[in-house]
Structure formats: C-alpha cells, structure tokens
Design a protein around this motif. Structure first.
Motif, PDB file in Angstrom:
ATOM      1  N   PHE A  34      51.293  36.829  41.821  1.00 48.70           N
ATOM      2  CA  PHE A  34      50.326  37.914  41.736  1.00 48.70           C
ATOM      3  C   PHE A  34      49.962  38.403  43.142  1.00 48.70           C
ATOM      4  O   PHE A  34      50.003  37.645  44.114  1.00 48.70           O
ATOM      5  CB  PHE A  34      49.024  37.427  41.074  1.00 48.70           C
ATOM      6  CG  PHE A  34      49.216  36.763  39.742  1.00 48.70           C
ATOM      7  CD1 PHE A  34      49.556  35.422  39.660  1.00 48.70           C
ATOM      8  CD2 PHE A  34      49.037  37.473  38.564  1.00 48.70           C
ATOM      9  CE1 PHE A  34      49.740  34.790  38.421  1.00 48.70           C
ATOM     10  CE2 PHE A  34      49.209  36.859  37.330  1.00 48.70           C
ATOM     11  CZ  PHE A  34      49.553  35.521  37.265  1.00 48.70           C
ATOM     12  N   TYR A  36      46.430  40.223  44.497  1.00 44.42           N
ATOM     13  CA  TYR A  36      45.092  40.722  44.224  1.00 44.42           C
ATOM     14  C   TYR A  36      44.601  41.469  45.460  1.00 44.42           C
ATOM     15  O   TYR A  36      44.986  41.161  46.596  1.00 44.42           O
ATOM     16  CB  TYR A  36      44.131  39.565  43.928  1.00 44.42           C
ATOM     17  CG  TYR A  36      44.145  39.087  42.496  1.00 44.42           C
ATOM     18  CD1 TYR A  36      45.172  38.266  42.020  1.00 44.42           C
ATOM     19  CD2 TYR A  36      43.127  39.437  41.615  1.00 44.42           C
ATOM     20  CE1 TYR A  36      45.177  37.825  40.704  1.00 44.42           C
ATOM     21  CE2 TYR A  36      43.126  38.995  40.298  1.00 44.42           C
ATOM     22  CZ  TYR A  36      44.152  38.196  39.859  1.00 44.42           C
ATOM     23  OH  TYR A  36      44.157  37.761  38.552  1.00 44.42           O
ATOM     24  N   GLN A  38      40.984  43.003  47.422  1.00 43.54           N
ATOM     25  CA  GLN A  38      39.518  42.947  47.494  1.00 43.54           C
ATOM     26  C   GLN A  38      39.038  44.053  48.414  1.00 43.54           C
ATOM     27  O   GLN A  38      39.228  44.000  49.637  1.00 43.54           O
ATOM     28  CB  GLN A  38      39.076  41.588  48.028  1.00 43.54           C
ATOM     29  CG  GLN A  38      37.575  41.405  48.081  1.00 43.54           C
ATOM     30  CD  GLN A  38      37.166  40.048  48.647  1.00 43.54           C
ATOM     31  OE1 GLN A  38      37.911  39.433  49.406  1.00 43.54           O
ATOM     32  NE2 GLN A  38      35.998  39.572  48.276  1.00 43.54           N
ATOM     33  N   LEU A  44      37.671  40.468  43.693  1.00 47.75           N
ATOM     34  CA  LEU A  44      39.103  40.696  43.686  1.00 47.75           C
ATOM     35  C   LEU A  44      39.527  41.430  42.418  1.00 47.75           C
ATOM     36  O   LEU A  44      38.943  41.239  41.348  1.00 47.75           O
ATOM     37  CB  LEU A  44      39.858  39.366  43.758  1.00 47.75           C
ATOM     38  CG  LEU A  44      39.968  38.680  45.113  1.00 47.75           C
ATOM     39  CD1 LEU A  44      38.639  38.133  45.569  1.00 47.75           C
ATOM     40  CD2 LEU A  44      41.011  37.576  45.067  1.00 47.75           C
ATOM     41  N   LEU A  46      43.210  42.496  40.227  1.00 49.73           N
ATOM     42  CA  LEU A  46      44.653  42.337  40.128  1.00 49.73           C
ATOM     43  C   LEU A  46      45.340  43.633  40.530  1.00 49.73           C
ATOM     44  O   LEU A  46      45.028  44.707  40.007  1.00 49.73           O
ATOM     45  CB  LEU A  46      45.052  41.958  38.702  1.00 49.73           C
ATOM     46  CG  LEU A  46      46.552  41.783  38.467  1.00 49.73           C
ATOM     47  CD1 LEU A  46      47.095  40.603  39.274  1.00 49.73           C
ATOM     48  CD2 LEU A  46      46.839  41.576  36.984  1.00 49.73           C
ATOM     49  N   LYS A  49      51.788  42.024  39.369  1.00 49.85           N
ATOM     50  CA  LYS A  49      52.224  40.667  39.061  1.00 49.85           C
ATOM     51  C   LYS A  49      53.706  40.668  38.702  1.00 49.85           C
ATOM     52  O   LYS A  49      54.291  41.720  38.377  1.00 49.85           O
ATOM     53  CB  LYS A  49      51.428  40.082  37.904  1.00 49.85           C
ATOM     54  CG  LYS A  49      51.712  40.769  36.571  1.00 49.85           C
ATOM     55  CD  LYS A  49      50.917  40.146  35.441  1.00 49.85           C
ATOM     56  CE  LYS A  49      51.308  40.799  34.111  1.00 49.85           C
ATOM     57  NZ  LYS A  49      50.507  40.258  32.985  1.00 49.85           N
ATOM     58  N   PHE A  89      45.428  39.402  48.670  1.00 51.09           N
ATOM     59  CA  PHE A  89      45.652  37.985  48.393  1.00 51.09           C
ATOM     60  C   PHE A  89      46.898  37.822  47.536  1.00 51.09           C
ATOM     61  O   PHE A  89      47.023  38.437  46.481  1.00 51.09           O
ATOM     62  CB  PHE A  89      44.476  37.380  47.622  1.00 51.09           C
ATOM     63  CG  PHE A  89      43.201  37.271  48.394  1.00 51.09           C
ATOM     64  CD1 PHE A  89      42.306  38.337  48.438  1.00 51.09           C
ATOM     65  CD2 PHE A  89      42.883  36.112  49.075  1.00 51.09           C
ATOM     66  CE1 PHE A  89      41.125  38.236  49.152  1.00 51.09           C
ATOM     67  CE2 PHE A  89      41.700  36.000  49.785  1.00 51.09           C
ATOM     68  CZ  PHE A  89      40.821  37.061  49.825  1.00 51.09           C
ATOM     69  N   PHE A 102      45.430  30.678  45.461  1.00 55.86           N
ATOM     70  CA  PHE A 102      45.431  31.856  46.313  1.00 55.86           C
ATOM     71  C   PHE A 102      45.874  31.533  47.732  1.00 55.86           C
ATOM     72  O   PHE A 102      45.621  30.435  48.249  1.00 55.86           O
ATOM     73  CB  PHE A 102      44.026  32.473  46.386  1.00 55.86           C
ATOM     74  CG  PHE A 102      43.596  33.202  45.145  1.00 55.86           C
ATOM     75  CD1 PHE A 102      42.920  32.535  44.139  1.00 55.86           C
ATOM     76  CD2 PHE A 102      43.856  34.555  45.000  1.00 55.86           C
ATOM     77  CE1 PHE A 102      42.522  33.204  42.983  1.00 55.86           C
ATOM     78  CE2 PHE A 102      43.456  35.235  43.853  1.00 55.86           C
ATOM     79  CZ  PHE A 102      42.791  34.553  42.855  1.00 55.86           C
TER      80      PHE A 102
ATOM     81  N   LEU B  43      39.858  31.296  49.695  1.00 54.39           N
ATOM     82  CA  LEU B  43      39.315  31.319  48.342  1.00 54.39           C
ATOM     83  C   LEU B  43      39.642  29.993  47.658  1.00 54.39           C
ATOM     84  O   LEU B  43      40.801  29.657  47.462  1.00 54.39           O
ATOM     85  CB  LEU B  43      39.943  32.475  47.580  1.00 54.39           C
ATOM     86  CG  LEU B  43      39.229  33.028  46.368  1.00 54.39           C
ATOM     87  CD1 LEU B  43      37.870  33.581  46.751  1.00 54.39           C
ATOM     88  CD2 LEU B  43      40.068  34.116  45.735  1.00 54.39           C
ATOM     89  N   LYS B 103      45.526  37.321  34.270  1.00 55.03           N
ATOM     90  CA  LYS B 103      44.657  38.288  34.949  1.00 55.03           C
ATOM     91  C   LYS B 103      43.229  37.775  34.952  1.00 55.03           C
ATOM     92  O   LYS B 103      42.676  37.468  33.907  1.00 55.03           O
ATOM     93  CB  LYS B 103      44.714  39.632  34.250  1.00 55.03           C
ATOM     94  CG  LYS B 103      43.910  40.724  34.941  1.00 55.03           C
ATOM     95  CD  LYS B 103      44.137  42.076  34.269  1.00 55.03           C
ATOM     96  CE  LYS B 103      43.383  43.179  34.990  1.00 55.03           C
ATOM     97  NZ  LYS B 103      43.632  44.507  34.387  1.00 55.03           N
ATOM     98  N   PHE B 106      37.026  39.572  38.324  1.00 51.18           N
ATOM     99  CA  PHE B 106      36.048  38.994  39.227  1.00 51.18           C
ATOM    100  C   PHE B 106      34.754  39.798  39.226  1.00 51.18           C
ATOM    101  O   PHE B 106      34.764  41.035  39.114  1.00 51.18           O
ATOM    102  CB  PHE B 106      36.590  38.972  40.663  1.00 51.18           C
ATOM    103  CG  PHE B 106      37.544  37.856  40.932  1.00 51.18           C
ATOM    104  CD1 PHE B 106      38.863  37.932  40.507  1.00 51.18           C
ATOM    105  CD2 PHE B 106      37.141  36.725  41.626  1.00 51.18           C
ATOM    106  CE1 PHE B 106      39.763  36.901  40.764  1.00 51.18           C
ATOM    107  CE2 PHE B 106      38.027  35.692  41.892  1.00 51.18           C
ATOM    108  CZ  PHE B 106      39.335  35.782  41.464  1.00 51.18           C
TER     109      PHE B 106
END
Lengths: 112, 115
Positions: A34, A36, A38, A44, A46, A49, A89, A102, B43, B103, B106
């Motif tokens: 994946f 991600y 931010q 975060l 997605l 993927k 990430f 991560f 993280l 998935k 957050f």
C-alpha cells in the motif's frame, strides 16, 4: 519480521517534475502493498494498493508496481503539483495478518 | 458519513497527569486500531480490536497505557501517569468488515504534549 524501508526525506521538487519515492520490503509469503498519504493536519488516507506480484496500483496520477523479484513498490508520478505536498507512507500486510506495517514516511514538498 | 472522529484534537498536560484520548469509528466498521506517530519512531501500532475485543496489544509501550472498547462506536486510550516521552500524535483508525487489512480509515489524530 516484516518491515518496510522508504527513501529518506524530505524531498523537494518543482511543480511538473517527475517523482519517485523508493520503497522496499521484507516479508514472508505474498504480502499486500500500500501507499498512504498524509496531508498537513490530517490522518492518513489510502492512495493506492497492489495485492499480488506485477500488479500496478494507480490513483490521482500516482502509480506503483509490485515487484517481487526486487521486493519493491516504488511510488511514481509523472508531473507533480503543489497540492501533492504531503507525507507518503509505504505499508504492507502479510497474508492472514490484520495489521499494517508502515515505513517511516517521506515528506514531499512541491514548490510552484 | 463523518469518518473516524477523534477527540480532543490537541491535549497539553503536565507530567504525571492522566490523559484520555477518545475515538468514534465509522459506523459498521468492526476493527479499530490505535497508532502513535513520532518523528523518531514513525507510525507504530499500539493495539487493535475486532468486534470490541482486543486482539493484539503487543505494541502498547508499557503498563501506563491502556485501551478499551466498551461498544462498537467508542474506544479510549488512556495514559496514566503521562510522561514527556509520550508526546506524539495518536491516531485511531477503523476498517471494513471482512477485509480489515485492505483499507484503513484514519481519524485526524490527537496531538499530545506532555510537559
């Protein structure tokens, strides 16, 4: 154990430049991979993927290809915009495992 | 849907005080995760729940940290007593039933500063 290694940041580019953020992983079996993103002050999200070897994930002009032979999942974009400034990430989840592992994150700044 | 909701957004406290962080997952999500983000360690997953039951708390740093999920719509992360090294951004995330590792959604995080 499983781990993800990302290229260290920060990365600073000019608008319309080509972007590559490297990501390599260590895992047993066939993990899902994946990316991600931010944005400042947010959680975060997605970005894309890939769940098996040679799959290409894509979204918002970003792409990443699952390369099992090199255990890599590099993020690319052909022409970045100021709005792409964020922390990115790389992450993996192993088969049958529920939690994501991560990488450290790479801060990207795009200047106009 | 409002997404994952965390409160407070910012918390400043003094060493030794109790801190409680709150999270409301997305309705219908049955997995909930607590993460901590710092510059030094990135993280880190602290704990996660499935159907309100703690599944893996191996990331909880020490006994000062505890997490609960009394029902499907609420979770807390408590630090007692807090220490300056607990200063970080704490994220809560939830995921869709059936494919929890596909998935994560957050929240916006709680910025904790322990003086």
């Amino acid at each position: 154990g499983n781990s993800v290694t990302q290229m260290e940041g920060p990365v600073t580019l000019s608008e319309e430049a080509f972007l590559t953020i490297n990501c390599t992983y260590t895992a047993t079996g066939y993990p899902s991979l994946f990316w991600y993103v931010q944005y400042p002050g947010e959680g975060l999200q997605l970005l894309l993927k890939a769940t098996k070897a040679d799959d290409k994930g894509s979204n918002k002009g970003f792409e990443a290809t699952y390369r099992k032979e090199t255990t890599s999942f590099h993020l690319e974009k052909g022409s970045v915009q100021v709005s792409d400034s964020a922390v990115y990430f790389c992450a993996l989840s192993s088969q049958g495992a529920q939690k994501l592992v991560f990488g450290q994150g790479t801060r990207l700044t795009i200047n106009p | 849907d409002a997404g994952v909701i965390q409160s407070p957004r910012h918390e400043v406290t003094e060493m030794g005080q109790e801190v409680t962080l709150r999270c409301k997952p997305i309705s219908g999500h049955n997995s909930l995760f607590w993460y901590r983000q710092t510059m030094m360690r990135g993280l880190e997953l602290l704990i996660y729940f499935n159907n309100n039951v703690p599944i893996d708390d191996s990331g909880m740093p020490e006994d000062r940290f505890s997490a609960k999920m009394p029902n499907a719509s609420f979770s807390t992360l408590k630090i007692q007593p807090s220490e300056p090294r607990d200063s970080a951004v704490y994220f809560c995330a939830s995921s869709i039933p059936g494919q929890p590792n596909e998935k994560l959604f957050f929240g916006s995080g709680t910025q904790l500063s322990v003086l």
